[in-house]
Design a protein around this motif. Structure first.
Motif, PDB file in Angstrom:
ATOM      1  N   ASP A  49       0.856  -1.184   0.000  1.00 50.40           N
ATOM      2  CA  ASP A  49       0.000   0.000   0.000  1.00 50.40           C
ATOM      3  C   ASP A  49       0.896   1.239   0.000  1.00 50.40           C
ATOM      4  N   VAL A  50       0.495   2.281  -0.680  1.00 51.19           N
ATOM      5  CA  VAL A  50       1.315   3.500  -0.732  1.00 51.19           C
ATOM      6  C   VAL A  50       1.165   4.351   0.529  1.00 51.19           C
ATOM      7  N   ARG A  51       0.158   4.085   1.337  1.00 52.51           N
ATOM      8  CA  ARG A  51      -0.002   4.817   2.598  1.00 52.51           C
ATOM      9  C   ARG A  51       0.833   4.114   3.659  1.00 52.51           C
ATOM     10  N   ILE A  52       1.946   4.740   4.019  1.00 52.38           N
ATOM     11  CA  ILE A  52       2.856   4.137   4.987  1.00 52.38           C
ATOM     12  C   ILE A  52       3.156   5.120   6.107  1.00 52.38           C
ATOM     13  N   SER A  53       3.663   4.575   7.197  1.00 50.25           N
ATOM     14  CA  SER A  53       4.111   5.387   8.327  1.00 50.25           C
ATOM     15  C   SER A  53       5.554   5.018   8.646  1.00 50.25           C
ATOM     16  N   GLU A 110       3.237  -0.230   6.226  1.00 49.95           N
ATOM     17  CA  GLU A 110       1.975   0.159   5.604  1.00 49.95           C
ATOM     18  C   GLU A 110       0.925   0.399   6.683  1.00 49.95           C
ATOM     19  N   ASN A 111       0.155   1.467   6.522  1.00 46.41           N
ATOM     20  CA  ASN A 111      -0.867   1.793   7.509  1.00 46.41           C
ATOM     21  C   ASN A 111      -1.859   0.650   7.695  1.00 46.41           C
ATOM     22  N   ASN A 112      -2.244  -0.004   6.589  1.00 49.54           N
ATOM     23  CA  ASN A 112      -3.221  -1.090   6.724  1.00 49.54           C
ATOM     24  C   ASN A 112      -2.624  -2.289   7.469  1.00 49.54           C
ATOM     25  N   GLN A 115      -2.908  -1.316  11.158  1.00 51.50           N
ATOM     26  CA  GLN A 115      -4.295  -1.412  11.605  1.00 51.50           C
ATOM     27  C   GLN A 115      -4.729  -2.873  11.741  1.00 51.50           C
TER      28      GLN A 115
END
Length: 163
Positions: A49-53, A110-112, A115
């Motif tokens: 996923d491109v949404r990362i932390s 990845e944020n997902n 979560q």
């Protein structure tokens, strides 16, 4: 209609809400998490996923104390050793693990993945109730608690509400 009583109601079961819920439950509070949908299952073959932390060493320590870091590492987490930030030409900061004599600064996750790891722990914890598929419709503050009315018709009475 039965009103579900809880110490803490958390509206939103994302990374922050999930970590907070798990930490509170581990300290003896009953917690209800209200979330419109559960995170999707992890598929190792799916592209990242491109949404990362960027998870710092302190955040890794928190995730370890919550008991979810091994789950995160079992999915996808990549160490980073150098991090640069900048804004325009005159604000540039570089962090380098070698300069700090550290093996890494932290991990890109990845944020997902974060979560989902938290969500799995929430589902397994006996002091946590997950209200999935519902959203908050109304809150009414009463003398000793706040009553939350949910979109699925459920109700929850909480001493503390966090959103």
């Amino acid at each position: 209609m039965t009103i579900h009583a809880t110490d803490v109601a958390i509206v939103g079961g994302g990374m922050v809400g999930g970590a907070l819920a798990l930490g509170l439950a581990q300290h003896g509070f009953t917690v209800t998490v209200i979330e419109t949908s559960a995170p999707p299952a992890f598929a190792p073959s799916a592209p990242p996923d491109v949404r990362i932390s960027a998870i710092s060493a302190a955040s890794v320590g928190l995730l370890k104390s919550l008991g979810v870091w091994d789950t995160v590492r079992g999915m996808r987490a990549h160490p980073y050793r150098r991090l640069e930030t900048w804004e325009w030409e005159d604000a540039h900061v570089t962090f380098d693990a070698a300069e700090l004599k550290l093996p890494e600064l932290g991990y890109m996750v990845e944020n997902n993945v974060l979560q989902l790891a938290l969500w799995q722990a929430l589902m397994a914890h006996e002091r946590i109730t997950l209200e999935v598929g519902a959203s908050l419709q109304e809150m009414q503050r009463e003398e000793t608690c706040t009553t939350l009315r949910l979109s699925d018709g459920g109700e929850c009475a909480a001493s503390l509400v966090i959103g």
